[in-house]
Scaffold this active site. Structure first.
Site, PDB file in Angstrom:
ATOM      1  N   LYS A  80      20.095  39.463 -51.706  1.00  0.00           N
ATOM      2  CA  LYS A  80      19.161  40.088 -52.640  1.00  0.00           C
ATOM      3  C   LYS A  80      19.925  40.903 -53.678  1.00  0.00           C
ATOM      4  O   LYS A  80      19.636  40.835 -54.871  1.00  0.00           O
ATOM      5  CB  LYS A  80      18.173  40.983 -51.876  1.00  0.00           C
ATOM      6  CG  LYS A  80      17.183  40.185 -51.031  1.00  0.00           C
ATOM      7  CD  LYS A  80      16.450  41.046 -50.005  1.00  0.00           C
ATOM      8  CE  LYS A  80      15.588  40.164 -49.099  1.00  0.00           C
ATOM      9  NZ  LYS A  80      14.984  40.907 -47.976  1.00  0.00           N
TER      10      LYS A  80
ATOM     11  N   GLN B 109      14.264  46.511 -45.367  1.00  0.00           N
ATOM     12  CA  GLN B 109      14.488  45.262 -44.636  1.00  0.00           C
ATOM     13  C   GLN B 109      13.904  45.334 -43.232  1.00  0.00           C
ATOM     14  O   GLN B 109      14.110  46.300 -42.501  1.00  0.00           O
ATOM     15  CB  GLN B 109      15.990  44.939 -44.597  1.00  0.00           C
ATOM     16  CG  GLN B 109      16.329  43.595 -43.970  1.00  0.00           C
ATOM     17  CD  GLN B 109      15.803  42.399 -44.754  1.00  0.00           C
ATOM     18  OE1 GLN B 109      15.736  42.418 -45.974  1.00  0.00           O
ATOM     19  NE2 GLN B 109      15.413  41.354 -44.054  1.00  0.00           N
TER      20      GLN B 109
ATOM     21  N   ASP C 121       7.344  44.080 -51.457  1.00  0.00           N
ATOM     22  CA  ASP C 121       7.134  43.226 -50.283  1.00  0.00           C
ATOM     23  C   ASP C 121       5.648  42.943 -50.055  1.00  0.00           C
ATOM     24  O   ASP C 121       5.300  42.043 -49.284  1.00  0.00           O
ATOM     25  CB  ASP C 121       7.653  43.936 -49.018  1.00  0.00           C
ATOM     26  CG  ASP C 121       9.044  43.472 -48.617  1.00  0.00           C
ATOM     27  OD1 ASP C 121       9.363  42.300 -48.843  1.00  0.00           O
ATOM     28  OD2 ASP C 121       9.792  44.297 -48.055  1.00  0.00           O
TER      29      ASP C 121
HETATM   30  N1  GUN Z   1      12.685  40.319 -43.086  1.00  0.00           N
HETATM   31  C1  GUN Z   1      12.476  38.989 -43.150  1.00  0.00           C
HETATM   32  N2  GUN Z   1      11.808  38.669 -44.277  1.00  0.00           N
HETATM   33  C2  GUN Z   1      11.577  39.825 -44.932  1.00  0.00           C
HETATM   34  C3  GUN Z   1      10.922  40.153 -46.162  1.00  0.00           C
HETATM   35  O1  GUN Z   1      10.385  39.312 -46.887  1.00  0.00           O
HETATM   36  N3  GUN Z   1      10.922  41.474 -46.496  1.00  0.00           N
HETATM   37  C4  GUN Z   1      11.479  42.421 -45.711  1.00  0.00           C
HETATM   38  N4  GUN Z   1      11.421  43.688 -46.116  1.00  0.00           N
HETATM   39  N5  GUN Z   1      12.080  42.155 -44.575  1.00  0.00           N
HETATM   40  C5  GUN Z   1      12.136  40.861 -44.191  1.00  0.00           C
END
Ligand code: GUN
Length: 292
Positions: free
Chosen positions: A52, A96, A119
């Site tokens: 990311k 995350q 998110d």
């Molecule tokens: N862990 C796995 N996929 C995601 C996501 O799309 N966002 C976040 N914050 N954590 C994740």
């Protein structure tokens, strides 16, 4: 043999539009900013956070990566979130998932400014998804799945979509998204999960199967109707002594056998994964635009 749905190529198409929009924002003196918080040292989470951050840099976005130790307390973490809520250079915040066990994820999500919740996990954004209100944020993986289908010209309206998995991140929001009353929705959605009876029978009635249960190669050929479209959200590490890393990545779908029966299918890696990151970038730009 199924047509391969190339997530990397479709994500590239998304980035062409995003780059244009970023240039327009920068011309106005605005640089979109994303903060990603990682708590602990889960290797898969570290890898996602790295991707990311790298993508933000490639696009010329302002990127803040906060790596906090497993020992971080809930109070400390809430403090960091509140600082980022106040930071006008940050338009999107992502924590995350999953955090370490002693951290109450729901409390962290509620502390986020919903306007920065790229998110789409905050209750206010979940409500907007339920209410078909397009001003909210929709979770990135469901958005990526929808975009893969529309870019591949798969008809969603009227189709029977079977979603395997009911998670907050994928299954539930995807079901809501595909049944919205709009051009990219109107699906008949069934959600199945670990407690569902007659699982195979239900999946066999699907026009579109989306596997998001986190079990390696769970979906077999005899689950899938001839000609169905199969989207594989799973990313599972399975031991592989023949590989330099000691593991390889497989999806929730037994690709070799299912691809002989499906009309179109996503690979793992190179399917949904690249789209999730592209949608995160798109949500960050949306947050930035809405803040102006
Ligand atoms: N862990 C796995 N996929 C995601 C996501 O799309 N966002 C976040 N914050 N954590 C994740």
């Amino acid at each position: 043999m199924a047509r391969l749905i190339d997530g990397r190529a479709i994500a590239e198409k998304v980035y062409v539009d995003l780059r244009r929009e970023i240039a327009e924002l920068k011309a106005k003196g605005v640089t979109p900013g994303l903060a990603v918080i990682l708590i602990g040292d889960n290797p898969a989470s570290r890898a996602y956070v790295r991707s990311k951050d790298k993508m933000c840099r490639e696009l010329g976005l302002h990127s803040v990566k906060l790596e906090l130790p497993t020992s971080t307390t809930r109070t400390e973490l809430l403090g960091r979130v509140k600082e980022l809520n106040r930071d006008s250079g940050i338009h999107g915040i992502l924590v995350q998932s999953p955090p370490p066990e002693h951290i109450d994820e729901a409390a962290i999500v509620r502390a986020l400014d919903p306007h920065k919740d790229v998110d789409g996990f905050h209750p206010e954004n979940v409500a907007k998804l339920v209410l078909d209100d397009p001003s909210g944020f929709v979770p990135c993986t469901p958005l990526g799945v929808q975009r893969l289908l529309t870019e591949t010209k798969v008809e969603i309206g009227g189709a029977h979509v079977v979603v395997l998995g009911r998670s907050m991140i994928v299954g539930k929001p995807l079901a809501l998204l595909l049944m919205q009353k709009n051009q990219n929705g109107n699906a008949t959605v069934t959600v199945v999960h670990s407690r569902s009876r007659d699982l195979a029978k239900i999946i066999r009635s699907a026009d579109i199967v989306v596997a998001a249960i986190g079990r390696a190669e769970f979906v077999k050929a005899d689950h899938v109707r001839e000609g169905a479209v199969v989207i594989d959200v799973g990313i599972n590490r399975v031991e592989d002594s023949g590989s330099a890393r000691g593991y390889r990545l497989v999806g929730d779908v037994a690709f070799d056998e299912v691809s002989k029966k499906a009309s179109a299918i996503t690979p793992v890696p190179g399917g949904v994964g690249p789209m999730t990151i592209a949608m995160l970038m798109a949500n960050t730009l949306k947050a930035c635009r809405q803040s102006l």
